[in-house]
Design an enzyme around this catalytic site. Structure first.
Site, PDB file in Angstrom:
ATOM      1  N   THR A  27       0.825  -1.216   0.000  1.00 23.03           N
ATOM      2  CA  THR A  27       0.000   0.000   0.000  1.00 23.03           C
ATOM      3  C   THR A  27       0.855   1.262   0.000  1.00 23.03           C
ATOM      4  O   THR A  27       0.518   2.253  -0.657  1.00 23.03           O
ATOM      5  CB  THR A  27      -0.921   0.010   1.242  1.00 23.03           C
ATOM      6  OG1 THR A  27      -1.827  -1.075   1.118  1.00 23.03           O
ATOM      7  CG2 THR A  27      -1.709   1.290   1.371  1.00 23.03           C
ATOM      8  N   SER A  63       1.479  -7.502  -1.254  1.00 25.79           N
ATOM      9  CA  SER A  63       2.180  -8.564  -0.518  1.00 25.79           C
ATOM     10  C   SER A  63       1.420  -9.882  -0.514  1.00 25.79           C
ATOM     11  O   SER A  63       1.975 -10.917  -0.154  1.00 25.79           O
ATOM     12  CB  SER A  63       2.521  -8.120   0.903  1.00 25.79           C
ATOM     13  OG  SER A  63       1.386  -8.100   1.715  1.00 25.79           O
ATOM     14  N   THR A  79       1.512  -4.727   4.073  1.00 24.37           N
ATOM     15  CA  THR A  79       1.327  -5.155   5.470  1.00 24.37           C
ATOM     16  C   THR A  79       0.707  -6.551   5.587  1.00 24.37           C
ATOM     17  O   THR A  79       0.878  -7.210   6.603  1.00 24.37           O
ATOM     18  CB  THR A  79       0.424  -4.155   6.228  1.00 24.37           C
ATOM     19  OG1 THR A  79      -0.845  -4.090   5.572  1.00 24.37           O
ATOM     20  CG2 THR A  79       1.049  -2.778   6.287  1.00 24.37           C
ATOM     21  N   ASP A  80      -0.030  -6.979   4.538  1.00 28.13           N
ATOM     22  CA  ASP A  80      -0.822  -8.207   4.697  1.00 28.13           C
ATOM     23  C   ASP A  80       0.022  -9.435   5.027  1.00 28.13           C
ATOM     24  O   ASP A  80      -0.395 -10.271   5.830  1.00 28.13           O
ATOM     25  CB  ASP A  80      -1.665  -8.466   3.442  1.00 28.13           C
ATOM     26  CG  ASP A  80      -2.780  -7.441   3.294  1.00 28.13           C
ATOM     27  OD1 ASP A  80      -3.072  -6.741   4.282  1.00 28.13           O
ATOM     28  OD2 ASP A  80      -3.350  -7.338   2.190  1.00 28.13           O
TER      29      ASP A  80
HETATM   30  N1  ASP Z   1      -2.750  -5.372   0.287  1.00 27.74           N
HETATM   31  C1  ASP Z   1      -1.666  -4.553   0.766  1.00 27.74           C
HETATM   32  C2  ASP Z   1      -0.404  -5.413   0.771  1.00 27.74           C
HETATM   33  O1  ASP Z   1      -0.213  -6.185   1.664  1.00 27.74           O
HETATM   34  C3  ASP Z   1      -1.953  -4.054   2.129  1.00 27.74           C
HETATM   35  C4  ASP Z   1      -0.918  -3.117   2.703  1.00 27.74           C
HETATM   36  O2  ASP Z   1       0.179  -2.944   2.234  1.00 27.74           O
HETATM   37  O3  ASP Z   1      -1.239  -2.491   3.742  1.00 27.74           O
HETATM   38  O4  ASP Z   1       0.381  -5.310  -0.158  1.00 27.74           O
END
Ligand code: ASP
Length: 330
Positions: free
Chosen positions: A12, A54, A85-86
């Site tokens: 993100t 991710s 973050t995922d």
């Molecule tokens: N879907 C995103 C990822 O994990 C979520 C994030 O980065 O917060 O790439």
């Protein structure tokens, strides 16, 4: 000035709105001009590894990230890795094992809102990540919402809140407050030489028990050639054995040389399968206890252990060793 390498992988933090939703697109060349008040304090070099959400980061990408760090770490005081973050907690856990005795800080961070969003948490998270990368504390860490978490203790617990990560069953390594970066432990030098241990066996299955789960699911896993299974069992440690006998089934699995690691589906305080009859019975079958490891650390440690050596006795020995603070052994 401390020399920091910024490696980008997407997520993100590097995303922009598209017709199909947020998609990672910003390169480090586009990120850096937004970060000048952070980067002016360091000598920063960058490396764009991927532009991935991710959810698409898998064992092959972990190996690329670890390889990229192994080739470059000796030229820097610290590394910041931006990541979605995922699955960040899986990546931070597996890197903690793969980058054996890394002598510099490797700091993962990301954000809940894209860096160009007016309310983004990305800038603050990067500020903390750079401070930790310059701290000299060796190892792998996650920096998020002013907390510095040991890599194999991080868990994503919120889908949208800025306090998305928690340090599970371990104190934080550091916090960032009005005094700056405050270390909460005394970092020590690694005991040995750095070594890239990047063989992984991805044939590891994670199963969360539900009351009444049909034991035959394990026959399917055997047929599919899984080499390791992590079971999130009930509470401090229990599996059902009346009517649907999981214990007998696990005996068959273990006899087929599959390593079974049992953890708790409770996030906090870990498991001890010796407490209850419903747990002790499963220990008698030769399963390995995960104690207070996070699920992310248990799954990645099993992939790493099986990648080193598929002999179940050797995998058991790896699980009886605490490498990076991932497990409290009684
Ligand atoms: N879907 C995103 C990822 O994990 C979520 C994030 O980065 O917060 O790439």
């Amino acid at each position: 000035m401390k020399k920091i390498l910024l490696i980008t992988t997407g997520g993100t933090i590097a995303s922009e709105p598209t017709e199909e939703g947020l998609a990672p697109s910003l390169s480090s060349g586009e990120l850096l001009p937004l970060l000048t008040s952070i980067t002016e304090n360091y000598t920063v070099e960058t490396y764009d590894l991927f532009h991935l959400d991710s959810s698409n980061i898998q064992p092959e990408e972990w190996q690329q990230i670890a390889g990229c760090i192994a080739q470059r770490y000796r030229f820097y005081d610290g590394i910041v890795l931006t990541h979605g973050t995922d699955t960040m907690a899986y990546t931070s856990s597996v890197l903690s094992f793969m980058l054996r005795n890394i002598p510099i800080p490797v700091v993962l961070t990301g954000s809940q809102l894209p860096i160009r969003h007016p309310l983004s948490d990305g800038f603050e998270n990067l500020r903390g990540a750079f401070a930790m990368a310059a701290s000299g504390a060796p190892g792998v860490f996650v920096v998020f919402d002013r907390k510095v978490i040991f890599g194999a203790r991080a868990v994503k617990v919120r889908t949208t809140g800025f306090d998305a990560f928690e340090s599970v069953n371990s104190a934080c390594a550091a916090v960032i407050n009005s005094q700056g970066l405050q270390m909460l432990y005394t970092p020590t030098k690694p005991q040995g030489e750095f070594c890239l241990e990047d063989n992984l066996c991805s044939d590891v299955f994670l199963i969360k028990l539900t009351p009444g789960l049909n034991p035959e699911i394990f026959d399917m896993l055997l047929q599919m050639n899984y080499k390791g299974i992590v079971i999130e069992a009930f509470g401090a440690g229990g599996l059902h054995f009346i009517r649907r006998d999981l214990i007998a089934k696990l005996q068959k699995i273990v006899q087929s040389n599959i390593t079974v690691v049992v953890c708790s589906q409770c996030l906090y305080e870990g498991s001890d399968f010796s407490i209850y009859q419903a747990g002790q019975k499963v220990l008698d079958q030769g399963v390995v206890q995960g104690y207070d490891m996070t699920t992310e650390a248990a799954v990645t440690k099993l992939m790493w252990a099986l990648g080193k050596n598929s002999d179940p006795a050797e995998v058991r020995r790896v699980f009886a060793t605490n490498y990076v603070g991932e497990i409290s052994l009684q």
